[in-house]
Design a protein around this motif. Structure first.
Motif, short mmCIF file in Angstrom:
data_model
loop_
_atom_site.label_atom_id
_atom_site.label_comp_id
_atom_site.label_asym_id
_atom_site.label_seq_id
_atom_site.Cartn_x
_atom_site.Cartn_y
_atom_site.Cartn_z
N VAL A 185 -12.23 8.47 8.88
CA VAL A 185 -12.80 7.21 8.42
C VAL A 185 -11.74 6.12 8.48
O VAL A 185 -10.54 6.40 8.43
CB VAL A 185 -13.32 7.29 6.96
CG1 VAL A 185 -14.62 8.04 6.87
CG2 VAL A 185 -12.28 7.91 6.04
N ASP A 243 -1.96 -0.05 -6.87
CA ASP A 243 -3.42 -0.11 -6.90
C ASP A 243 -3.99 1.02 -7.75
O ASP A 243 -4.99 1.64 -7.40
CB ASP A 243 -3.98 -0.02 -5.47
CG ASP A 243 -5.34 -0.68 -5.35
OD1 ASP A 243 -5.69 -1.47 -6.25
OD2 ASP A 243 -6.07 -0.41 -4.38
N VAL A 275 1.82 -0.98 -2.42
CA VAL A 275 0.40 -1.22 -2.69
C VAL A 275 -0.24 0.07 -3.16
O VAL A 275 -1.03 0.10 -4.11
CB VAL A 275 -0.32 -1.73 -1.42
CG1 VAL A 275 -1.80 -1.95 -1.69
CG2 VAL A 275 0.33 -3.01 -0.91
N LEU A 276 0.13 1.17 -2.52
CA LEU A 276 -0.42 2.48 -2.87
C LEU A 276 -0.25 2.78 -4.36
O LEU A 276 -1.20 3.15 -5.04
CB LEU A 276 0.29 3.57 -2.03
CG LEU A 276 -0.22 4.98 -2.24
CD1 LEU A 276 -1.32 5.29 -1.23
CD2 LEU A 276 0.89 5.99 -2.06
N LYS A 286 -10.99 3.01 6.18
CA LYS A 286 -11.47 2.51 4.89
C LYS A 286 -10.46 1.55 4.27
O LYS A 286 -9.57 1.95 3.54
CB LYS A 286 -11.69 3.71 3.97
CG LYS A 286 -12.55 3.42 2.77
CD LYS A 286 -12.81 4.67 1.95
CE LYS A 286 -13.37 4.28 0.61
NZ LYS A 286 -13.20 5.32 -0.40
N PRO A 287 -10.60 0.26 4.56
CA PRO A 287 -9.60 -0.72 4.12
C PRO A 287 -9.46 -0.83 2.59
O PRO A 287 -8.45 -1.30 2.11
CB PRO A 287 -10.10 -2.05 4.69
CG PRO A 287 -11.14 -1.70 5.68
CD PRO A 287 -11.67 -0.36 5.35
N THR A 288 -10.49 -0.39 1.81
CA THR A 288 -10.34 -0.49 0.35
C THR A 288 -9.32 0.53 -0.17
O THR A 288 -8.87 0.43 -1.30
CB THR A 288 -11.67 -0.24 -0.40
OG1 THR A 288 -12.09 1.11 -0.15
CG2 THR A 288 -12.75 -1.21 0.03
N SER A 289 -8.99 1.52 0.66
CA SER A 289 -8.07 2.56 0.22
C SER A 289 -6.70 2.38 0.85
O SER A 289 -6.53 2.60 2.05
CB SER A 289 -8.62 3.94 0.60
OG SER A 289 -7.61 4.92 0.41
N PRO A 290 -5.69 1.98 0.05
CA PRO A 290 -4.34 1.83 0.60
C PRO A 290 -3.83 3.12 1.25
O PRO A 290 -3.09 3.06 2.22
CB PRO A 290 -3.50 1.47 -0.63
CG PRO A 290 -4.45 0.82 -1.56
CD PRO A 290 -5.76 1.54 -1.35
N MET A 291 -4.26 4.27 0.74
CA MET A 291 -3.79 5.52 1.34
C MET A 291 -4.40 5.71 2.72
O MET A 291 -3.72 6.15 3.66
CB MET A 291 -4.12 6.72 0.45
CG MET A 291 -3.41 7.98 0.92
SD MET A 291 -3.79 9.44 -0.04
CE MET A 291 -2.90 9.15 -1.53
N ASN A 292 -5.68 5.35 2.86
CA ASN A 292 -6.32 5.48 4.16
C ASN A 292 -5.67 4.54 5.18
O ASN A 292 -5.30 4.96 6.28
CB ASN A 292 -7.82 5.19 4.05
CG ASN A 292 -8.53 5.28 5.38
OD1 ASN A 292 -8.53 4.33 6.16
ND2 ASN A 292 -9.11 6.43 5.67
N LEU A 293 -5.50 3.29 4.78
CA LEU A 293 -4.90 2.31 5.68
C LEU A 293 -3.46 2.71 6.01
O LEU A 293 -3.00 2.59 7.15
CB LEU A 293 -4.93 0.93 5.02
CG LEU A 293 -5.29 -0.26 5.90
CD1 LEU A 293 -6.52 0.01 6.72
CD2 LEU A 293 -5.51 -1.50 5.03
N GLY A 294 -2.75 3.22 5.00
CA GLY A 294 -1.37 3.66 5.20
C GLY A 294 -1.28 4.82 6.17
O GLY A 294 -0.34 4.90 6.98
#
Lengths: 265, 321
Positions: free
Chosen positions: B97, B158, B154-155, B99-107
């Protein structure tokens, strides 16, 4: 759909805890006696999706009898004892930090407006655990994944109410559409107030505040029950956090460039 | 304290209101891999733009060192992250996925892109093949490196963890400065003084900024800065401040001596790693003790006008605080 838990009629029987474990096949993790009143569950977690809190207080009250009149404060200076019980549960936040930060999409919002973790998607990253302002989610020992109340998603699909609400013998736990529950709760608050219990307050019932899909009628401050007095949807700030990170990243790039000003050797 | 506020529960003796002193929040379940990842990813993230700048300046030796530092960090990072998962075999679910709302996903996406670019750039450099592709990959790594160094701030911010969330403005800059210092330190340790000069400047500047922002962060946290003075976080914070200050001074003053500069670099690397551990542990300590959650939120409520206190609803004429 959600819960309204009216703690004024909770009798601390723990039927909700047992029914939840039975229906959802949640492992029993019975430890030692804690010595904290009748509470040996201690907190919500991966293996406890309902937790009954027991608060013992010195407070000038009459002898407790069945019914509300027992809760009225007595004459000034008379020493007394008050025993509060409250069944805590996942709040199924209308804006859920755990759902926002989940990197796999394992946490989703159901057609009932509740928040559920899909156990076959969760990779156990643990990000939702510190994101939750209520300390609801946790990783299960030996399993590696995160578990919490599903508001009995499977039962809801079968047009049944959640196990805890069905098992509650005093109707302290009520289940239904949130707007109906809020109306009920406000009526109940007025009733309790008129009976002279002026400490009573609703926690999480105001739609304009922190949106809780499970809210409570409490007889003391939230922190006395282990609830945060002013929870915050931290993830509302995610965008500005990224702004700060982007600015810091830019500063880092500039810093590297500046290190070469005045000669590379 | 207003009329009607009841006494504390019988079980409470410490003066802070809580439920048997139990935490309101859950402590994170993250283990030792995470602070080391913050350190490794940060060092790699700042090393990539250093490599690009060195190559543009024609400083071959520094370019190669920085590129290898970026490669080492990029190789260690996924291993550390996957090892920390409860279900490591499902790590790829994060890549199914976006998922920009999740810093971990974007990271995870930033790290994947950075790892790919760094790998290509290093392979081209070491094997001497596809120079044009290598240069493009090096530029891409330099672009993704700084976000890799700062997204981890951010991780952690947040979340509902008080010392992390309330330091949300300072943490990205703190991680950026600390990453710059450690990238500069690697370049300083592995190069002779004249080739290392830009790296040494980066080390000194980054370290100075790291010390200043740490102080600014603790000042802003106010009462919430207490975890940085106590227990494990307190020890790591003291260690970090000492090592970073000593290392920066040594590298700045003894820059002409390779030994002094290298020793300074080593101290600064230790300081940067200790800083990540201090931030990490302070978060745990602030989640573990309910007073940080409850007192901080109570003060916040007091500052807010009554009509905006909407968590609790009292009956008409009821006793709000």
């Amino acid at each position: 759909m959600g819960f309204f838990t009216d703690t004024t009629v909770c009798i601390g029987c723990k039927a909700c805890e047992v029914a939840c474990k039975e229906w959802n096949d949640v492992p029993d993790t019975i430890g030692l006696l804690t010595g904290e009143s009748y509470d040996n569950t201690s907190a919500l977690g991966a293996d406890n999706w309902r937790h009954v809190a027991f608060v013992e207080q010195r407070k000038p009250v009459k002898v407790q009898e069945a019914g509300l009149e027992g809760l009225e404060p007595s004459a000034e200076g008379e020493d007394g004892f008050r025993w509060l019980m409250s069944s805590d549960v996942c709040k199924h936040c209308t804006e859920a930090p755990c759902l926002d930060v989940c990197p796999t999409g394992a946490i989703f919002r159901t057609e009932f407006g509740t928040v559920v973790v899909q156990e076959d998607v969760c990779n156990g990253c643990g990000y939702c655990i510190p994101a939750c302002p209520f300390g609801v989610l946790d990783r299960r020992q030996g399993d590696g994944r995160v578990w919490k109340c599903t508001l009995c998603y499977d039962r809801l699909k079968g047009h049944m109410e959640p196990a805890c609400a069905q098992a509650c013998p005093t109707d302290s736990i009520q289940f239904g559409p949130l707007d109906e529950l809020r109306e009920k709760a406000n009526g109940r608050l007025e009733m309790v107030h008129e009976a002279g219990v002026t400490d009573a307050r609703l926690y999480g019932a105001d739609e304009e505040g922190y949106g809780m899909g499970a809210f409570f009628l409490l007889l003391d401050d939230p922190e006395v029950y282990g609830l945060p007095p002013d929870p915050e949807v931290v993830t509302r700030k995610t965008k500005s956090l990224w702004g700060a990170a982007a600015a810091a990243a830019g500063a880092l790039a500039l810093g590297v460039a500046a290190a070469f000003a005045g000669g590379s050797r | 304290m207003t009329a009607g506020r009841p006494e504390r529960a019988v079980s409470q003796e410490d003066g802070h209101r809580s439920y048997y002193g139990r935490p309101v929040l859950k402590q994170p379940v993250w283990t030792w891999e995470i602070p080391w990842y913050f350190f490794a990813g940060g060092t790699a993230g700042a090393s990539a733009p250093l490599a690009l700048a060195a190559s543009l300046a024609g400083n071959r030796r520094l370019e190669r060192t920085a590129r290898l530092a970026a490669l080492a960090g990029a190789a260690a990072s996924p291993a550390l992250l996957i090892s920390d998962l409860g279900r490591p075999e499902r790590f790829y679910n994060m890549l199914r996925v976006f998922k920009p709302t999740s810093p971990m996903n974007l990271g995870t996406w930033i790290l994947s892109g950075f790892g790919t670019a760094t790998g290509l750039a290093a392979a081209s450099d070491l094997l001497g093949v596809f120079p044009r592709l290598g240069r493009a990959a090096g530029a891409a790594a330099a672009l993704l490196g700084p976000p890799l160094a700062t997204y981890t701030a951010v991780l952690v911010s947040d979340t509902s963890v008080p010392v992390w969330h309330e330091a949300r403005r300072e943490l990205p800059l703190l991680f950026a400065a600390s990453s710059a210092a450690s990238a500069g330190a690697v370049g300083t340790i592995f190069n002779p003084p004249e080739a290392a000069r830009p790296a040494r400047r980066l080390l000194v500047g980054g370290a100075a900024l790291e010390l200043a922002i740490s102080e600014a962060m603790k000042r802003r946290l106010g009462d919430l800065a207490e975890p940085y003075e106590k227990e494990e976080a307190g020890r790591y914070e003291q260690l970090s401040m000492g090592l970073t200050a000593a290392g920066a001074a040594l590298a700045a003053l003894g820059g002409r001596s390779r030994l002094a500069a290298a020793l300074g670099g080593a101290l600064v690397l230790g300081g940067a790693a200790a800083k990540r551990w201090a931030v990490f542990k302070a978060g745990f300590q602030s989640a573990r003790d309910p007073k940080y959650t409850v007192d901080h939120q109570r003060e916040r409520l007091q500052r807010r006008p009554p009509e905006e206190r909407r968590t609790e609803t009292f009956a008409r004429g009821g006793r709000g605080r």
